[in-house]
Design a protein around this motif. Structure first.
Motif, PDB file in Angstrom:
ATOM      1  N   THR A  67      13.707 -13.609  12.204  1.00 40.69           N
ATOM      2  CA  THR A  67      14.502 -12.379  12.135  1.00 40.69           C
ATOM      3  C   THR A  67      13.981 -11.457  11.043  1.00 40.69           C
ATOM      4  N   SER A 108      12.128  -7.726  11.322  1.00 39.97           N
ATOM      5  CA  SER A 108      12.701  -6.547  10.670  1.00 39.97           C
ATOM      6  C   SER A 108      11.691  -5.854   9.769  1.00 39.97           C
ATOM      7  N   GLU A 131      22.020  -9.410   8.167  1.00 37.29           N
ATOM      8  CA  GLU A 131      21.526  -9.131   9.511  1.00 37.29           C
ATOM      9  C   GLU A 131      20.012  -9.291   9.619  1.00 37.29           C
ATOM     10  N   ASP A 132      19.300  -9.095   8.507  1.00 38.97           N
ATOM     11  CA  ASP A 132      17.843  -9.209   8.554  1.00 38.97           C
ATOM     12  C   ASP A 132      17.353 -10.643   8.336  1.00 38.97           C
ATOM     13  N   GLY A 133      18.280 -11.592   8.230  1.00 39.40           N
ATOM     14  CA  GLY A 133      17.899 -12.994   8.093  1.00 39.40           C
ATOM     15  C   GLY A 133      17.797 -13.492   6.668  1.00 39.40           C
TER      16      GLY A 133
END
Length: 254
Positions: free
Chosen positions: A60, A64, A112-114
């Motif tokens: 992820t 991104s 959200e970006d891991g």
């Protein structure tokens, strides 16, 4: 920066929450390390690394950032993890509070970006009225209960060498200990955490994984702190250099 460990703080902690341990410029720690029950979306760290969650998080983050070097992606991920773990732990320990940081009892939540968003604890830990110990003693629980395990996962699943991972953790321990230093060492050395990087062994007799990770050098008219091993951030698009801290001379001015 001064960390208070007085009776009022102790009373407030008992009546409220983990956030009472943190104060001043490090109040943000209370939003990054808290009770697992207070973190939305948190999962046990053991499950995260054991069920493919870590690999998925790296995928992820790589997507991104447009990063293609798996080691650089894993290294950057570890920088976030180590900062969320070690800074709150050291800040709290300087305030005479020992947080329970055994990886097997902690949880992790991702952005959200891991990247790691917050770390969760099983309980609030314990106050201690004892005198402050030295940094080598402070890091023992971190090393034996959490860091050694995570460094192993970073190697097997992220492909980064343990020496690189330990260097990543060292940067934040150095920052937290120096930022919360209340008095100059007896020998007049302004680098409060120097012993962590010069002692060959930890208090239990095991090899010190932080030995040589950071050093102070004279650069022109100033003294700068530098890493022994580069964190590889220069391999990720859009990530700024860490400046003079970088181990690679060519990257220090980028």
């Amino acid at each position: 920066m001064t960390v208070n460990a007085n009776h009022d703080a102790k009373t407030a902690f008992g009546a409220s929450s983990l956030k009472a341990v943190f104060a001043g410029e490090h109040a943000w720690c209370g939003e990054k390390m808290m009770l697992s029950s207070d973190i939305e979306g948190a999962v046990p760290i053991s499950d995260f690394f054991g069920s493919g969650g870590f690999s998925a998080a790296l995928d992820t983050y790589a997507a991104s950032r447009g990063g293609t070097d798996r080691r650089a992606v894993a290294s950057m991920w570890s920088l976030y993890y180590f900062s969320l773990l070690t800074i709150p732990y050291i800040v709290a320990r300087r305030a005479h509070h020992a947080l329970p940081v055994a990886a097997r009892s902690m949880t992790i939540a991702l952005a959200e970006d891991g990247l790691p968003r917050a770390l969760g604890l099983a309980d609030e830990g314990d106050w201690s009225d004892s005198e402050e110990g030295d940094l080598l003693s402070f890091v023992m629980p971190l090393v034996s209960q959490n860091l050694a395990e995570i460094v192993a996962h970073l190697k097997t699943q992220g492909g980064i060498a343990p020496k690189l991972a330990w260097n990543n953790a060292a940067v934040y321990i150095d920052y937290a200990f120096n930022a919360t230093e209340r008095k100059r060492p007896a020998d007049g050395d302004a680098w409060a955490s120097r012993s962590l990087f010069s002692a060959p062994h930890l208090p239990d007799g095991s090899a010190n994984p932080f030995l040589g990770c950071l050093r102070h050098e004279i650069d022109g008219e100033e003294t700068v702190c530098r890493r022994k091993i580069c964190c590889l951030r220069y391999l990720l698009p859009g990530i700024p250099s860490c400046g003079n801290l970088c181990a690679l001379p060519a990257q220090r001015k980028q």
